[in-house]
Design a protein around this motif. Structure first.
Motif, PDB file in Angstrom:
ATOM      1  N   TRP A 169       0.846  -1.195   0.000  1.00 52.01           N
ATOM      2  CA  TRP A 169       0.000   0.000   0.000  1.00 52.01           C
ATOM      3  C   TRP A 169       0.881   1.244   0.000  1.00 52.01           C
ATOM      4  N   GLU A 170       0.582   2.197  -0.888  1.00 45.01           N
ATOM      5  CA  GLU A 170       1.456   3.344  -1.145  1.00 45.01           C
ATOM      6  C   GLU A 170       1.872   4.111   0.117  1.00 45.01           C
ATOM      7  N   LEU A 172       2.578   3.099   2.912  1.00 47.66           N
ATOM      8  CA  LEU A 172       3.562   2.325   3.677  1.00 47.66           C
ATOM      9  C   LEU A 172       4.866   2.099   2.914  1.00 47.66           C
ATOM     10  N   LYS A 173       4.944   2.615   1.697  1.00 44.18           N
ATOM     11  CA  LYS A 173       6.070   2.293   0.829  1.00 44.18           C
ATOM     12  C   LYS A 173       7.413   2.745   1.421  1.00 44.18           C
ATOM     13  N   LYS A 174       7.487   3.974   1.937  1.00 50.61           N
ATOM     14  CA  LYS A 174       8.775   4.474   2.436  1.00 50.61           C
ATOM     15  C   LYS A 174       9.277   3.692   3.645  1.00 50.61           C
ATOM     16  N   PRO A 175       8.442   3.501   4.692  1.00 50.55           N
ATOM     17  CA  PRO A 175       8.940   2.698   5.813  1.00 50.55           C
ATOM     18  C   PRO A 175       9.243   1.256   5.421  1.00 50.55           C
ATOM     19  N   TYR A 176       8.481   0.712   4.471  1.00 48.19           N
ATOM     20  CA  TYR A 176       8.739  -0.648   3.998  1.00 48.19           C
ATOM     21  C   TYR A 176      10.083  -0.718   3.281  1.00 48.19           C
ATOM     22  N   VAL A 235       1.773  -6.383   1.344  1.00 46.59           N
ATOM     23  CA  VAL A 235       3.123  -6.928   1.506  1.00 46.59           C
ATOM     24  C   VAL A 235       3.195  -8.279   0.780  1.00 46.59           C
ATOM     25  N   ALA A 236       2.123  -9.029   0.892  1.00 48.79           N
ATOM     26  CA  ALA A 236       1.986 -10.265   0.139  1.00 48.79           C
ATOM     27  C   ALA A 236       0.602 -10.274  -0.511  1.00 48.79           C
ATOM     28  N   ALA A 237       0.434 -11.135  -1.493  1.00 52.42           N
ATOM     29  CA  ALA A 237      -0.877 -11.293  -2.131  1.00 52.42           C
ATOM     30  C   ALA A 237      -1.045 -12.751  -2.537  1.00 52.42           C
ATOM     31  N   LEU A 238      -2.255 -13.241  -2.416  1.00 54.43           N
ATOM     32  CA  LEU A 238      -2.587 -14.582  -2.894  1.00 54.43           C
ATOM     33  C   LEU A 238      -3.430 -14.421  -4.159  1.00 54.43           C
TER      34      LEU A 238
END
Length: 244
Positions: A169-170, A172-176, A235-238
């Motif tokens: 999710w955009e 959260l991109k920087k901390p991720y 973070v993950a996707a099924l």
């Protein structure tokens, strides 16, 4: 001319990628599950449990677990398929496969294991009720070929399940990114004595197709009713698809 592909952010020959990916998993096999727990704070177990639930394995099912690694999915599938079922644990990496095979045997689950390439599956057409690949597709050189092979070995009405890291999710991109490129290699060095393999992991996630792109790739491979579920903010996707 030698065809090139990506190994993380590097451009390498396709042959080199095969060897480099093999080196990564030979290196991390012994600490693979410990590192997964550290990296995801245990979330990978929840993601796998969701995948197992979505698979809907019934007694007597034939199931193929590709890039099955240390055998988490195969263990659950074998118990659900029962003595009348057939669950294959496969991986292209011998070190990972040995860990998975030994773990299953220690649990009293003597399911067949096979060293094989997902792009050249040694199984007949229309054989399996379910095919799964968890955190393995992004390491494959020709993902389109692998997906086509997975569809080929599925029975009509069978389901493919692809669990993989995806686009977060955009907001959260920087901390991720900070976590992925700073904390993750540090953890890799401390826990597995291998920072470079976990730096490759972070890069390979960024090079992997996002949710919509992978959905289209599965449809292009001939799968129907393709859908995906974002897990932990992407973070993950099924992804799941049916062979009709």
């Amino acid at each position: 001319m030698t065809n090139t592909t990506h190994f993380g952010y590097q451009t390498v020959s396709e042959d080199d990628k095969v060897h480099k990916v093999a080196e990564v998993f030979h290196s991390v096999a012994a600490k693979y599950d410990v590192m997964n727990d550290f990296m995801s704070a245990g979330l990978h177990r929840i993601w796998k449990a969701f995948t197992i639930a979505q698979a809907g394995i019934r007694p007597g099912f034939k199931v193929l677990d590709i890039a099955g690694g240390t055998g988490d999915l195969s263990k659950a599938f074998a118990r659900q398929a029962g003595p009348g079922g057939e669950v294959w644990l496969t991986d292209i990496n011998e070190s990972m496969l040995r860990v998975g095979r030994d773990r299953l045997l220690n649990k009293g689950i003597p399911t067949p294991t096979l060293l094989c390439d997902a792009e050249k599956l040694p199984f007949p057409d229309n054989y399996f009720d379910r095919v799964s690949v968890a955190f393995g597709l992004r390491n494959m050189t020709h993902k389109d070929v692998a997906l086509s092979e997975m569809r080929r070995v599925l029975k009509p009405g069978g389901k493919l399940l692809v669990l993989e890291f995806s686009k977060v999710w955009e907001p959260l991109k920087k901390p991720y990114d900070v976590y992925s490129f700073s904390v993750l290699p540090w953890l890799g060095q401390k826990v597995a004595n291998d920072a470079e393999s976990y730096r490759y992991l972070a890069e390979s996630i960024r090079m992997h197709p996002d949710q919509e792109t992978l959905k289209k790739m599965m449809e292009d491979a001939g799968l129907e009713r393709v859908q995906y579920y974002n897990l932990t903010a992407g973070v993950a996707a099924l992804h799941t698809g049916i062979k009709l």
